[in-house]
Design a protein around this motif. Structure first.
Motif, PDB file in Angstrom:
ATOM      1  N   ALA A  34     -43.761 -52.371   2.484  1.00 37.48           N
ATOM      2  CA  ALA A  34     -42.907 -51.489   1.683  1.00 37.48           C
ATOM      3  C   ALA A  34     -43.561 -50.121   1.501  1.00 37.48           C
ATOM      4  O   ALA A  34     -42.887 -49.085   1.585  1.00 37.48           O
ATOM      5  N   LEU A  35     -44.879 -50.106   1.292  1.00 43.04           N
ATOM      6  CA  LEU A  35     -45.601 -48.841   1.159  1.00 43.04           C
ATOM      7  C   LEU A  35     -45.518 -48.037   2.453  1.00 43.04           C
ATOM      8  O   LEU A  35     -45.287 -46.818   2.430  1.00 43.04           O
ATOM      9  N   GLU A  36     -45.684 -48.712   3.599  1.00 43.65           N
ATOM     10  CA  GLU A  36     -45.585 -48.019   4.883  1.00 43.65           C
ATOM     11  C   GLU A  36     -44.197 -47.414   5.073  1.00 43.65           C
ATOM     12  O   GLU A  36     -44.059 -46.266   5.517  1.00 43.65           O
ATOM     13  N   ALA A  37     -43.157 -48.163   4.740  1.00 43.14           N
ATOM     14  CA  ALA A  37     -41.789 -47.653   4.878  1.00 43.14           C
ATOM     15  C   ALA A  37     -41.580 -46.432   3.983  1.00 43.14           C
ATOM     16  O   ALA A  37     -40.989 -45.433   4.402  1.00 43.14           O
ATOM     17  N   LEU A  38     -42.086 -46.489   2.772  1.00 42.46           N
ATOM     18  CA  LEU A  38     -41.960 -45.375   1.839  1.00 42.46           C
ATOM     19  C   LEU A  38     -42.702 -44.139   2.351  1.00 42.46           C
ATOM     20  O   LEU A  38     -42.150 -43.031   2.370  1.00 42.46           O
ATOM     21  N   GLY A  72     -47.963 -31.224  15.707  1.00 40.23           N
ATOM     22  CA  GLY A  72     -49.029 -31.756  14.857  1.00 40.23           C
ATOM     23  C   GLY A  72     -48.480 -32.703  13.803  1.00 40.23           C
ATOM     24  O   GLY A  72     -49.060 -33.763  13.533  1.00 40.23           O
ATOM     25  N   ALA A  73     -47.340 -32.352  13.208  1.00 39.43           N
ATOM     26  CA  ALA A  73     -46.719 -33.220  12.204  1.00 39.43           C
ATOM     27  C   ALA A  73     -46.240 -34.525  12.832  1.00 39.43           C
ATOM     28  O   ALA A  73     -46.385 -35.600  12.242  1.00 39.43           O
ATOM     29  N   ILE A  74     -45.692 -34.443  14.031  1.00 43.35           N
ATOM     30  CA  ILE A  74     -45.253 -35.660  14.727  1.00 43.35           C
ATOM     31  C   ILE A  74     -46.460 -36.524  15.081  1.00 43.35           C
ATOM     32  O   ILE A  74     -46.419 -37.753  14.953  1.00 43.35           O
ATOM     33  N   THR A  75     -47.545 -35.884  15.491  1.00 46.56           N
ATOM     34  CA  THR A  75     -48.784 -36.619  15.766  1.00 46.56           C
ATOM     35  C   THR A  75     -49.262 -37.340  14.512  1.00 46.56           C
ATOM     36  O   THR A  75     -49.678 -38.502  14.572  1.00 46.56           O
ATOM     37  N   ALA A  76     -49.192 -36.665  13.377  1.00 44.94           N
ATOM     38  CA  ALA A  76     -49.588 -37.294  12.112  1.00 44.94           C
ATOM     39  C   ALA A  76     -48.726 -38.518  11.828  1.00 44.94           C
ATOM     40  O   ALA A  76     -49.231 -39.557  11.386  1.00 44.94           O
ATOM     41  N   TYR A  77     -47.440 -38.411  12.079  1.00 43.32           N
ATOM     42  CA  TYR A  77     -46.515 -39.529  11.856  1.00 43.32           C
ATOM     43  C   TYR A  77     -46.908 -40.730  12.726  1.00 43.32           C
ATOM     44  O   TYR A  77     -46.941 -41.869  12.245  1.00 43.32           O
ATOM     45  N   VAL A  78     -47.225 -40.466  13.988  1.00 45.44           N
ATOM     46  CA  VAL A  78     -47.649 -41.542  14.887  1.00 45.44           C
ATOM     47  C   VAL A  78     -48.977 -42.139  14.414  1.00 45.44           C
ATOM     48  O   VAL A  78     -49.165 -43.365  14.438  1.00 45.44           O
ATOM     49  N   LEU A  79     -49.885 -41.299  13.949  1.00 41.34           N
ATOM     50  CA  LEU A  79     -51.170 -41.797  13.442  1.00 41.34           C
ATOM     51  C   LEU A  79     -50.982 -42.681  12.214  1.00 41.34           C
ATOM     52  O   LEU A  79     -51.718 -43.660  12.028  1.00 41.34           O
ATOM     53  N   ILE A  80     -50.002 -42.362  11.379  1.00 37.21           N
ATOM     54  CA  ILE A  80     -49.708 -43.220  10.227  1.00 37.21           C
ATOM     55  C   ILE A  80     -49.328 -44.615  10.719  1.00 37.21           C
ATOM     56  O   ILE A  80     -49.848 -45.625  10.231  1.00 37.21           O
ATOM     57  N   GLY A  81     -48.423 -44.664  11.699  1.00 39.79           N
ATOM     58  CA  GLY A  81     -47.999 -45.956  12.246  1.00 39.79           C
ATOM     59  C   GLY A  81     -49.144 -46.727  12.877  1.00 39.79           C
ATOM     60  O   GLY A  81     -49.263 -47.946  12.700  1.00 39.79           O
ATOM     61  N   MET A  82     -50.011 -46.030  13.611  1.00 33.46           N
ATOM     62  CA  MET A  82     -51.143 -46.701  14.259  1.00 33.46           C
ATOM     63  C   MET A  82     -52.163 -47.200  13.222  1.00 33.46           C
ATOM     64  O   MET A  82     -52.705 -48.299  13.370  1.00 33.46           O
ATOM     65  N   ALA A  83     -52.414 -46.406  12.188  1.00 39.02           N
ATOM     66  CA  ALA A  83     -53.352 -46.836  11.144  1.00 39.02           C
ATOM     67  C   ALA A  83     -52.825 -48.088  10.440  1.00 39.02           C
ATOM     68  O   ALA A  83     -53.580 -49.041  10.190  1.00 39.02           O
ATOM     69  N   PHE A  84     -51.532 -48.115  10.145  1.00 37.31           N
ATOM     70  CA  PHE A  84     -50.954 -49.314   9.523  1.00 37.31           C
ATOM     71  C   PHE A  84     -51.001 -50.496  10.477  1.00 37.31           C
ATOM     72  O   PHE A  84     -51.254 -51.627  10.051  1.00 37.31           O
ATOM     73  N   VAL A 104     -48.191 -53.200  16.607  1.00 35.97           N
ATOM     74  CA  VAL A 104     -47.725 -51.818  16.702  1.00 35.97           C
ATOM     75  C   VAL A 104     -46.207 -51.787  16.568  1.00 35.97           C
ATOM     76  O   VAL A 104     -45.646 -50.965  15.837  1.00 35.97           O
ATOM     77  N   TYR A 105     -45.557 -52.689  17.276  1.00 36.76           N
ATOM     78  CA  TYR A 105     -44.100 -52.759  17.210  1.00 36.76           C
ATOM     79  C   TYR A 105     -43.645 -52.952  15.756  1.00 36.76           C
ATOM     80  O   TYR A 105     -42.790 -52.224  15.259  1.00 36.76           O
ATOM     81  N   TYR A 106     -44.234 -53.929  15.077  1.00 33.63           N
ATOM     82  CA  TYR A 106     -43.862 -54.198  13.687  1.00 33.63           C
ATOM     83  C   TYR A 106     -44.100 -52.972  12.821  1.00 33.63           C
ATOM     84  O   TYR A 106     -43.245 -52.578  12.018  1.00 33.63           O
ATOM     85  N   SER A 107     -45.246 -52.331  12.992  1.00 27.05           N
ATOM     86  CA  SER A 107     -45.583 -51.171  12.181  1.00 27.05           C
ATOM     87  C   SER A 107     -44.564 -50.046  12.341  1.00 27.05           C
ATOM     88  O   SER A 107     -44.121 -49.454  11.352  1.00 27.05           O
ATOM     89  N   PHE A 108     -44.169 -49.762  13.571  1.00 24.85           N
ATOM     90  CA  PHE A 108     -43.219 -48.661  13.773  1.00 24.85           C
ATOM     91  C   PHE A 108     -41.800 -49.031  13.360  1.00 24.85           C
ATOM     92  O   PHE A 108     -41.033 -48.160  12.936  1.00 24.85           O
ATOM     93  N   VAL A 109     -41.447 -50.309  13.422  1.00 23.79           N
ATOM     94  CA  VAL A 109     -40.152 -50.741  12.895  1.00 23.79           C
ATOM     95  C   VAL A 109     -40.131 -50.542  11.382  1.00 23.79           C
ATOM     96  O   VAL A 109     -39.137 -50.100  10.807  1.00 23.79           O
ATOM     97  N   VAL A 110     -41.247 -50.834  10.722  1.00 23.12           N
ATOM     98  CA  VAL A 110     -41.347 -50.630   9.275  1.00 23.12           C
ATOM     99  C   VAL A 110     -41.406 -49.142   8.945  1.00 23.12           C
ATOM    100  O   VAL A 110     -40.675 -48.660   8.076  1.00 23.12           O
ATOM    101  N   LEU A 111     -42.263 -48.395   9.635  1.00 22.96           N
ATOM    102  CA  LEU A 111     -42.453 -46.967   9.359  1.00 22.96           C
ATOM    103  C   LEU A 111     -41.141 -46.197   9.458  1.00 22.96           C
ATOM    104  O   LEU A 111     -40.858 -45.324   8.641  1.00 22.96           O
ATOM    105  N   THR A 112     -40.340 -46.533  10.435  1.00 22.90           N
ATOM    106  CA  THR A 112     -39.071 -45.833  10.644  1.00 22.90           C
ATOM    107  C   THR A 112     -37.930 -46.454   9.846  1.00 22.90           C
ATOM    108  O   THR A 112     -36.804 -45.968   9.908  1.00 22.90           O
TER     109      THR A 112
END
Length: 179
Positions: A148-152, A84-96, A121-129
């Motif tokens: 920067a907010l997404e990365a944080l 569930g926590a990993i799903t939340a992490y992926v949802l954060i990336g998709m929302a961004f 999506v690619y950009y978002s997950f590169v930033v998120l991670t």
């Protein structure tokens, strides 16, 4: 793409317990369907895409909050809690990612370099991670701040929530008949 979006939303509603709130589900389903329809139209203009993408951000954020709430309600950390926590992490990336599509339609100049990089999506997950390949960079000051907010958020979520849950994970022991 619109049918896939609706299928993902339906699974999200069912797996998060949102199904227990029919009015919320109805509102989110209608909003998700409208957003998917606006994005899926053949004659896309930037405003239509931006509005449809914003609808996706709202729906994904609602599902994200439901997932996080459900994860936090677990008395014991099990595999489903960690998933569930990993799903939340992926949802954060998709929302961004949908947020960047929204911003691309709302801001006149290109927001990413190279411009026209498509669905980010690619950009978002590169930033998120915080991977930061550097092949796509934000060019608009507001998008730089959002990135920067997404990365944080990505790092704080991984370091505080997911890592904590993994450290508390205790698989159930099977009792044998000889005990």
């Amino acid at each position: 793409a619109a049918a896939l979006n609706l299928a993902v939303l339906a699974v999200g509603f069912l797996s998060t317990g949102l199904g227990d709130h029919p009015r919320r589900v109805a509102v989110l389903a209608v909003l998700g369907a409208i957003g998917s329809a606006l994005i899926g139209t053949q004659a896309l203009d930037e405003t239509t895409t931006s509005v449809g993408s914003l609808a996706q951000v709202v729906v994904l954020t609602a599902v994200l909050l439901a997932v996080v709430t459900r994860v936090l309600e677990h008395d014991r950390v099990e595999l489903s809690t960690i998933l569930g926590a990993i799903t939340a992490y992926v949802l954060i990336g998709m929302a961004f990612a949908w947020g960047y599509v929204t911003l691309a339609g709302a801001i006149e100049e290109p927001i990413l370099d190279p411009p026209g990089t498509g669905f980010p999506v690619y950009y978002s997950f590169v930033v998120l991670t915080t991977l930061g390949f550097g092949d796509i960079t934000p060019t608009h000051e507001f998008v730089q701040r959002v990135s920067a907010l997404e990365a944080l958020i990505g790092q704080v979520f991984l370091a505080t929530r997911v890592a904590r849950l993994v450290s508390l994970y205790a698989p159930r022991r099977r009792h044998s008949d000889t005990d």
